[in-house]
Design a protein around this motif. Structure first.
Motif, PDB file in Angstrom:
ATOM      1  N   VAL A   1     -16.577 -60.402  -4.752  1.00 28.54           N
ATOM      2  CA  VAL A   1     -17.164 -59.129  -5.180  1.00 28.54           C
ATOM      3  C   VAL A   1     -17.900 -58.464  -4.024  1.00 28.54           C
ATOM      4  N   GLN A   2     -18.704 -59.241  -3.318  1.00 31.63           N
ATOM      5  CA  GLN A   2     -19.465 -58.665  -2.208  1.00 31.63           C
ATOM      6  C   GLN A   2     -18.530 -58.107  -1.136  1.00 31.63           C
ATOM      7  N   ARG A   3     -17.452 -58.845  -0.829  1.00 28.83           N
ATOM      8  CA  ARG A   3     -16.508 -58.416   0.198  1.00 28.83           C
ATOM      9  C   ARG A   3     -15.808 -57.118  -0.214  1.00 28.83           C
ATOM     10  N   VAL A   4     -15.380 -57.021  -1.468  1.00 28.20           N
ATOM     11  CA  VAL A   4     -14.675 -55.829  -1.942  1.00 28.20           C
ATOM     12  C   VAL A   4     -15.563 -54.595  -1.811  1.00 28.20           C
ATOM     13  N   PHE A   5     -16.806 -54.708  -2.252  1.00 27.50           N
ATOM     14  CA  PHE A   5     -17.697 -53.558  -2.177  1.00 27.50           C
ATOM     15  C   PHE A   5     -18.063 -53.235  -0.730  1.00 27.50           C
ATOM     16  N   LYS A   6     -18.184 -54.267   0.099  1.00 22.85           N
ATOM     17  CA  LYS A   6     -18.469 -54.018   1.513  1.00 22.85           C
ATOM     18  C   LYS A   6     -17.333 -53.236   2.170  1.00 22.85           C
ATOM     19  N   ASP A   7     -16.103 -53.542   1.779  1.00 22.38           N
ATOM     20  CA  ASP A   7     -14.948 -52.813   2.310  1.00 22.38           C
ATOM     21  C   ASP A   7     -15.025 -51.328   1.970  1.00 22.38           C
ATOM     22  N   LEU A   8     -15.716 -51.002   0.876  1.00 19.27           N
ATOM     23  CA  LEU A   8     -15.851 -49.612   0.446  1.00 19.27           C
ATOM     24  C   LEU A   8     -17.149 -48.980   0.934  1.00 19.27           C
ATOM     25  N   GLY A   9     -17.891 -49.712   1.767  1.00 15.93           N
ATOM     26  CA  GLY A   9     -19.123 -49.182   2.316  1.00 15.93           C
ATOM     27  C   GLY A   9     -20.308 -49.280   1.381  1.00 15.93           C
ATOM     28  N   VAL A  10     -20.225 -50.179   0.393  1.00 15.17           N
ATOM     29  CA  VAL A  10     -21.298 -50.346  -0.588  1.00 15.17           C
ATOM     30  C   VAL A  10     -21.867 -51.751  -0.467  1.00 15.17           C
ATOM     31  N   ASP A  11     -23.157 -51.868  -0.278  1.00 12.34           N
ATOM     32  CA  ASP A  11     -23.809 -53.172  -0.175  1.00 12.34           C
ATOM     33  C   ASP A  11     -24.228 -53.662  -1.552  1.00 12.34           C
ATOM     34  N   VAL A  12     -23.780 -54.859  -1.916  1.00 11.74           N
ATOM     35  CA  VAL A  12     -24.252 -55.516  -3.134  1.00 11.74           C
ATOM     36  C   VAL A  12     -24.755 -56.898  -2.741  1.00 11.74           C
ATOM     37  N   PRO A  13     -25.629 -57.499  -3.554  1.00 10.09           N
ATOM     38  CA  PRO A  13     -26.172 -58.817  -3.207  1.00 10.09           C
ATOM     39  C   PRO A  13     -25.093 -59.888  -3.157  1.00 10.09           C
ATOM     40  N   ARG A  14     -25.451 -61.032  -2.639  1.00 10.85           N
ATOM     41  CA  ARG A  14     -24.495 -62.125  -2.445  1.00 10.85           C
ATOM     42  C   ARG A  14     -24.254 -62.939  -3.721  1.00 10.85           C
ATOM     43  N   LEU A  15     -25.272 -63.156  -4.534  1.00  8.11           N
ATOM     44  CA  LEU A  15     -25.179 -64.105  -5.641  1.00  8.11           C
ATOM     45  C   LEU A  15     -24.971 -63.412  -6.982  1.00  8.11           C
ATOM     46  N   VAL A  16     -24.329 -64.120  -7.910  1.00 11.62           N
ATOM     47  CA  VAL A  16     -24.052 -63.556  -9.230  1.00 11.62           C
ATOM     48  C   VAL A  16     -25.338 -63.132  -9.917  1.00 11.62           C
ATOM     49  N   ARG A  17     -26.382 -63.944  -9.807  1.00 15.66           N
ATOM     50  CA  ARG A  17     -27.619 -63.634 -10.530  1.00 15.66           C
ATOM     51  C   ARG A  17     -28.253 -62.332 -10.066  1.00 15.66           C
ATOM     52  N   HIS A  18     -27.899 -61.892  -8.857  1.00 13.62           N
ATOM     53  CA  HIS A  18     -28.379 -60.605  -8.374  1.00 13.62           C
ATOM     54  C   HIS A  18     -27.335 -59.505  -8.592  1.00 13.62           C
ATOM     55  N   GLN A  19     -26.075 -59.850  -8.433  1.00  8.40           N
ATOM     56  CA  GLN A  19     -25.015 -58.860  -8.665  1.00  8.40           C
ATOM     57  C   GLN A  19     -25.025 -58.371 -10.106  1.00  8.40           C
ATOM     58  N   ARG A  20     -25.438 -59.228 -11.037  1.00  4.92           N
ATOM     59  CA  ARG A  20     -25.445 -58.864 -12.453  1.00  4.92           C
ATOM     60  C   ARG A  20     -26.436 -57.744 -12.765  1.00  4.92           C
ATOM     61  N   LEU A  21     -27.293 -57.404 -11.809  1.00  5.36           N
ATOM     62  CA  LEU A  21     -28.281 -56.346 -12.008  1.00  5.36           C
ATOM     63  C   LEU A  21     -27.869 -55.037 -11.341  1.00  5.36           C
ATOM     64  N   GLU A  22     -26.741 -55.050 -10.625  1.00  6.83           N
ATOM     65  CA  GLU A  22     -26.309 -53.850  -9.917  1.00  6.83           C
ATOM     66  C   GLU A  22     -25.783 -52.795 -10.899  1.00  6.83           C
ATOM     67  N   GLY A  23     -25.895 -51.532 -10.492  1.00  6.03           N
ATOM     68  CA  GLY A  23     -25.323 -50.447 -11.285  1.00  6.03           C
ATOM     69  C   GLY A  23     -26.002 -50.280 -12.629  1.00  6.03           C
ATOM     70  N   THR A  24     -25.200 -49.956 -13.633  1.00  4.95           N
ATOM     71  CA  THR A  24     -25.722 -49.690 -14.969  1.00  4.95           C
ATOM     72  C   THR A  24     -24.949 -50.506 -15.996  1.00  4.95           C
ATOM     73  N   PRO A  25     -25.594 -50.842 -17.133  1.00  4.37           N
ATOM     74  CA  PRO A  25     -24.920 -51.679 -18.127  1.00  4.37           C
ATOM     75  C   PRO A  25     -23.840 -50.920 -18.892  1.00  4.37           C
ATOM     76  N   VAL A  26     -22.785 -51.633 -19.254  1.00  2.00           N
ATOM     77  CA  VAL A  26     -21.729 -51.120 -20.117  1.00  2.00           C
ATOM     78  C   VAL A  26     -21.831 -51.895 -21.430  1.00  2.00           C
ATOM     79  N   PRO A  27     -21.902 -51.217 -22.587  1.00  2.00           N
ATOM     80  CA  PRO A  27     -22.201 -51.906 -23.844  1.00  2.00           C
ATOM     81  C   PRO A  27     -21.222 -53.001 -24.238  1.00  2.00           C
TER      82      PRO A  27
END
Length: 356
Positions: free
Chosen positions: A110-136
């Protein structure tokens, strides 16, 4: 038009523009554009605000114009996320892997894919789960959304039609498979109308900070809102750096510890901003060091504001945890938390800030 009026007008224009973008394109603002906008506003919020008009050159361009010009409707979409992820099909699963030449684990992918698009996301799932906005639910899921499973132990990228792309487990390779169970949570990082709204609000907050500093400077009383408040410099610096109101940080510190950097609550919360030990570890801060505590609290509050979209809910999450706010879909029915939300907003008003 005065500098303050110009800033207020531009805030409204930005918010209107981004609402139109959401309707027309269904896409978020470009991460580079928004980063530039934040940098522009933060730079001016940390120093003086030049609101001159009509003179060429970045040094003579107003904060409002610079932020407005940096925002644009371009940027990666959910489809771009899926396309970028497909490049890694067949890469072997390697626990802790972040290099596709050697192998990737689920969060490394996940981190690599977003980095390829110029978007930084955290390394670990427990932090990635807080990125963006929730989908119901999966009914609202779109290609490019992040699907989190197993109590935040696994993550994949939704590709549509009940399928996801992920790095499953040792012995397997990155592949597309069925969404095998209901996700623990679903997050939309790009694009999202909610993210646009958060971006507009963040830009507006930064512009208001810049306008406040301009007014204070014009009166010869820079930083007067926090004049006499302990640790005012820390609140101002962290607010500018993290895109959050310094007055909000000061109000939280007032209610949490009465500005005591050595305070320890009966529940074990520590320091100026009363951060629990586990939260401090996740933030990477020492809660007894004021500079670190304020910066950590600023990041946490910004995260809550982005996720929940309102100050009362963000304050409730700071006090009771984001899980409690999500569970009750609002301020939890805890007397302490309900009192806390009111107290912090009253402290904000005492500082001369609007707590609405």
């Amino acid at each position: 038009m005065t500098g303050l009026a110009e800033v207020s007008s531009r805030i409204l224009a930005i918010q209107t523009q981004m609402q139109q973008m959401a309707t027309r394109f269904g896409a978020g603002i470009g991460p580079t554009g928004f980063a530039s906008a934040l940098d522009a506003a933060r730079a001016d919020a940390a120093g003086s605000v030049d609101t001159s008009a009509g003179t060429a050159g970045a040094s003579n361009t107003s904060t409002a114009a610079r932020v407005g010009n940096a925002l644009n409707p371009s940027g990666p979409t959910g489809g771009d996320i899926v396309t970028a992820a497909r490049k890694y099909l067949g890469v072997p699963y390697v626990f802790g892997g972040t290099d596709p030449m050697r192998g990737l684990d689920c969060s490394g992918l996940v981190q690599r894919v977003f980095k390829d698009l110029g978007v930084d996301v955290p390394r670990l799932v427990r932090h990635q789960r807080l990125e963006g906005t929730p989908v119901p639910s999966m009914k609202q899921a779109k290609p490019g959304d992040l699907l989190v499973f197993d109590g935040y132990e696994h993550i994949g990228i939704y590709v549509g039609n009940g399928k996801m792309l992920h790095a499953p487990e040792p012995g397997e390779r990155v592949k597309i498979g069925s969404v095998y169970e209901t996700p623990t949570s679903i997050r939309r990082v790009l694009p999202a109308e909610e993210l646009q709204t958060s971006a507009a609000n963040a830009a507006g907050s930064l512009l208001r900070t810049a306008a406040l500093r301009e007014s204070a400077s014009a009166a010869g009383t820079a930083g007067s809102v926090l004049a006499g408040v302990p640790f005012a410099g820390l609140f101002t610096n962290a607010g500018a750096r993290r895109g959050i109101s310094p007055a909000l940080l000061a109000a939280v510190a007032k209610i949490e510890s009465n500005y005591d950097p050595d305070a320890v609550s009966p529940a074990g919360a520590r320091g100026l901003m009363q951060i629990m030990p586990g939260t401090a570890r996740d933030l990477g801060v020492d809660p007894f060091v004021p500079t670190q505590a304020v910066d950590g609290a600023a990041r946490l509050l910004r995260q809550h504001l982005t996720e929940f979209g309102s100050l009362p809910l963000a304050l409730a999450a700071y006090n009771a945890g984001g899980g409690a706010v999500r569970r009750y879909d609002g301020i939890p029915p805890y007397a302490e938390t309900q009192d806390y939300v009111v107290k912090v907003q009253n402290a904000l008003r005492a500082l001369g800030k609007d707590a609405s």
